[in-house]
Design a protein around this motif. Sequence first.
Motif, PDB file in Angstrom:
ATOM      1  N   GLN A  30       0.794  -1.338  -0.235  1.00 32.25           N
ATOM      2  CA  GLN A  30      -0.018   0.199   0.172  1.00 32.25           C
ATOM      3  C   GLN A  30       1.067   1.337   0.228  1.00 32.25           C
ATOM      4  O   GLN A  30       0.793   1.787  -0.755  1.00 32.25           O
ATOM      5  N   VAL A  31       1.904   1.060   0.898  1.00 33.88           N
ATOM      6  CA  VAL A  31       2.585   2.352   1.030  1.00 33.88           C
ATOM      7  C   VAL A  31       3.726   2.482  -0.582  1.00 33.88           C
ATOM      8  O   VAL A  31       3.476   4.252  -0.716  1.00 33.88           O
ATOM      9  N   ALA A  32       4.285   1.758  -0.653  1.00 30.33           N
ATOM     10  CA  ALA A  32       4.953   1.451  -1.973  1.00 30.33           C
ATOM     11  C   ALA A  32       3.950   1.912  -2.704  1.00 30.33           C
ATOM     12  O   ALA A  32       4.561   2.655  -4.201  1.00 30.33           O
ATOM     13  N   THR A  33       2.872   1.647  -3.378  1.00 34.87           N
ATOM     14  CA  THR A  33       2.067   2.055  -4.495  1.00 34.87           C
ATOM     15  C   THR A  33       1.652   3.297  -4.025  1.00 34.87           C
ATOM     16  O   THR A  33       1.461   4.305  -5.305  1.00 34.87           O
ATOM     17  N   ILE A  34       1.345   3.642  -3.264  1.00 37.45           N
ATOM     18  CA  ILE A  34       0.923   4.983  -2.822  1.00 37.45           C
ATOM     19  C   ILE A  34       2.223   5.931  -3.044  1.00 37.45           C
ATOM     20  O   ILE A  34       1.934   7.083  -4.002  1.00 37.45           O
ATOM     21  N   LYS A  35       3.408   5.947  -2.714  1.00 41.77           N
ATOM     22  CA  LYS A  35       4.426   6.515  -3.012  1.00 41.77           C
ATOM     23  C   LYS A  35       4.644   6.533  -4.639  1.00 41.77           C
ATOM     24  O   LYS A  35       5.062   7.825  -4.586  1.00 41.77           O
ATOM     25  N   CYS A  36       4.388   5.297  -4.961  1.00 40.75           N
ATOM     26  CA  CYS A  36       4.751   5.449  -6.967  1.00 40.75           C
ATOM     27  C   CYS A  36       3.543   6.533  -6.961  1.00 40.75           C
ATOM     28  O   CYS A  36       4.404   7.151  -8.048  1.00 40.75           O
ATOM     29  N   ALA A  37       2.736   6.167  -6.713  1.00 40.18           N
ATOM     30  CA  ALA A  37       1.585   7.518  -7.031  1.00 40.18           C
ATOM     31  C   ALA A  37       1.831   8.699  -6.843  1.00 40.18           C
ATOM     32  O   ALA A  37       1.622   9.742  -8.126  1.00 40.18           O
ATOM     33  N   MET A  38       2.406   9.299  -6.454  1.00 34.47           N
ATOM     34  CA  MET A  38       2.559  10.439  -5.996  1.00 34.47           C
ATOM     35  C   MET A  38       4.057  11.011  -6.601  1.00 34.47           C
ATOM     36  O   MET A  38       4.335  11.706  -7.152  1.00 34.47           O
ATOM     37  N   ASN A  39       4.907  10.474  -7.393  1.00 30.29           N
ATOM     38  CA  ASN A  39       5.410  10.207  -8.372  1.00 30.29           C
ATOM     39  C   ASN A  39       4.819   9.810  -9.838  1.00 30.29           C
ATOM     40  O   ASN A  39       5.958   9.389 -10.638  1.00 30.29           O
ATOM     41  N   SER A  40       4.294  10.448 -10.346  1.00 29.32           N
ATOM     42  CA  SER A  40       3.568  10.300 -11.299  1.00 29.32           C
ATOM     43  C   SER A  40       4.647  10.872 -12.458  1.00 29.32           C
ATOM     44  O   SER A  40       4.595  10.642 -13.453  1.00 29.32           O
ATOM     45  N   ASN A  41       5.484  11.991 -12.024  1.00 33.69           N
ATOM     46  CA  ASN A  41       6.426  11.630 -13.002  1.00 33.69           C
ATOM     47  C   ASN A  41       7.377  11.318 -13.348  1.00 33.69           C
ATOM     48  O   ASN A  41       8.242  11.474 -14.726  1.00 33.69           O
ATOM     49  N   VAL A  42       7.880  10.359 -12.460  1.00 38.85           N
ATOM     50  CA  VAL A  42       8.365   8.891 -12.686  1.00 38.85           C
ATOM     51  C   VAL A  42       7.753   7.762 -12.628  1.00 38.85           C
ATOM     52  O   VAL A  42       8.240   7.096 -14.400  1.00 38.85           O
ATOM     53  N   PHE A  43       6.379   7.224 -12.907  1.00 41.83           N
ATOM     54  CA  PHE A  43       5.926   6.427 -12.891  1.00 41.83           C
ATOM     55  C   PHE A  43       4.257   6.086 -13.472  1.00 41.83           C
ATOM     56  O   PHE A  43       3.563   7.196 -13.592  1.00 41.83           O
TER      57      PHE A  43
END
Length: 409
Positions: free
Chosen positions: A14-27
């Motif tokens: 949950q944490v890793a996925t949310i953090k990826c979503a917060m960095n949409s310029n990368v993911f």
Amino acid sequence: MANILIIGAGGVSQVATIKCAMNSNVFSKITLASRTKSKCDNIAKFIKDRLGVTIETAQIDADDTNAVVELIKKTGANLLLNVALPYQDLTLMDACVKAGIPYMDTANYEHPDTAKFEYKLQWAKDEDFKKANTMALLGSGFDPGVTNVFCAYAQQYLFDEINYIDILDCNAGDHGYAFATNFNPEINLREVSAKGRYWQKDKNGVGKWIETEPMEIMFKWDYPKVGVKDSYLLYHEELESLSKNIKGLKQIRFFMTFGQSYLTHMKCLENVGMLRIDEVEHNGVKIVPIQFLKTLLPDPASLGPRTKGKTNIGCVIRGFKDGKEKQVYIYNVCDHEECYKETGAQAVSYTTGVPAMIGSMMIARGIWSGKGVFNMENFDAKPFMDELNKQGLPWEIIEMKPGERYEVE
């Protein structure tokens, strides 16, 4: 831009996925897959409601290499993050080799039948990844993970030679239960009940593993912003790679804090056979006691809203710089309640999930690259250290007197 496939749907996921979503310029695209798709859907809804970001979900059996390869092809993923159980490390690595994409995880392979956890079988796939023209990054959690990066940073930027490392892991969180584990109960209890080990060079300069009884060695340590806690020597997988990769090392140990209530419950469970990993027969049905126990204990992912307090994880490192002895303490303090406000998960999940995202970011941006199987300390530590400060895990360094005792009398 990375198209990332994340496998696993617990608190760390949950944490890793949310953090990826917060960095949409990368993911640019995120797919979350697990054996139980409804868990992925719940995380996806949380992210959509919280951030307005849509992620895809899928059902997958992580033990089925070919099925994972098909899912990689279907989603077009160019990076796989494994935050499932460490039992699946090898099958998921094989899937990435077949698909020709980078692999990442947060914990080394653990055999479900022997409780033995080591990097040997994962390191053995180095040639496979080289032939596939891609890479595997092992152990991008906090410990292992950030602790490896702390040691690498010290080696690359603070010391000419490192001789002694003590890794110190303190969770001072209170969830209100008489007994519960902050990550997967089966993995947690197997690690804690195993014999301790640390690495040390003998008088001839030969590195050897020293084995201790479980919880045999303990000292009290005054953790910044937390206080004095009993810290017990355990074996932990980062010792295996760091003992190979830190120049001049003479000794490395790992300590974790436990309260007396936890230790009393664990001892009782051990005494009645509930920590056994072999099958027993109960009313004509074969069960594995520790797996049955897991079903009875609170789900670690459910602890977020009720856990208060802080974690403190870091490394005490001693060696030489410019001919003079030097000692530093590098650590992070994380607050359970603040983590829950941001991600809906407690700090143990947060301190693993955030580094998993950062490791993925290092690969996605091409900052860390190569062909083969790597550990965290094999790369330049500074870009990762910089992202820790940006992504919610700021670190501090305390300069200590060389040889200063940090145990509390």
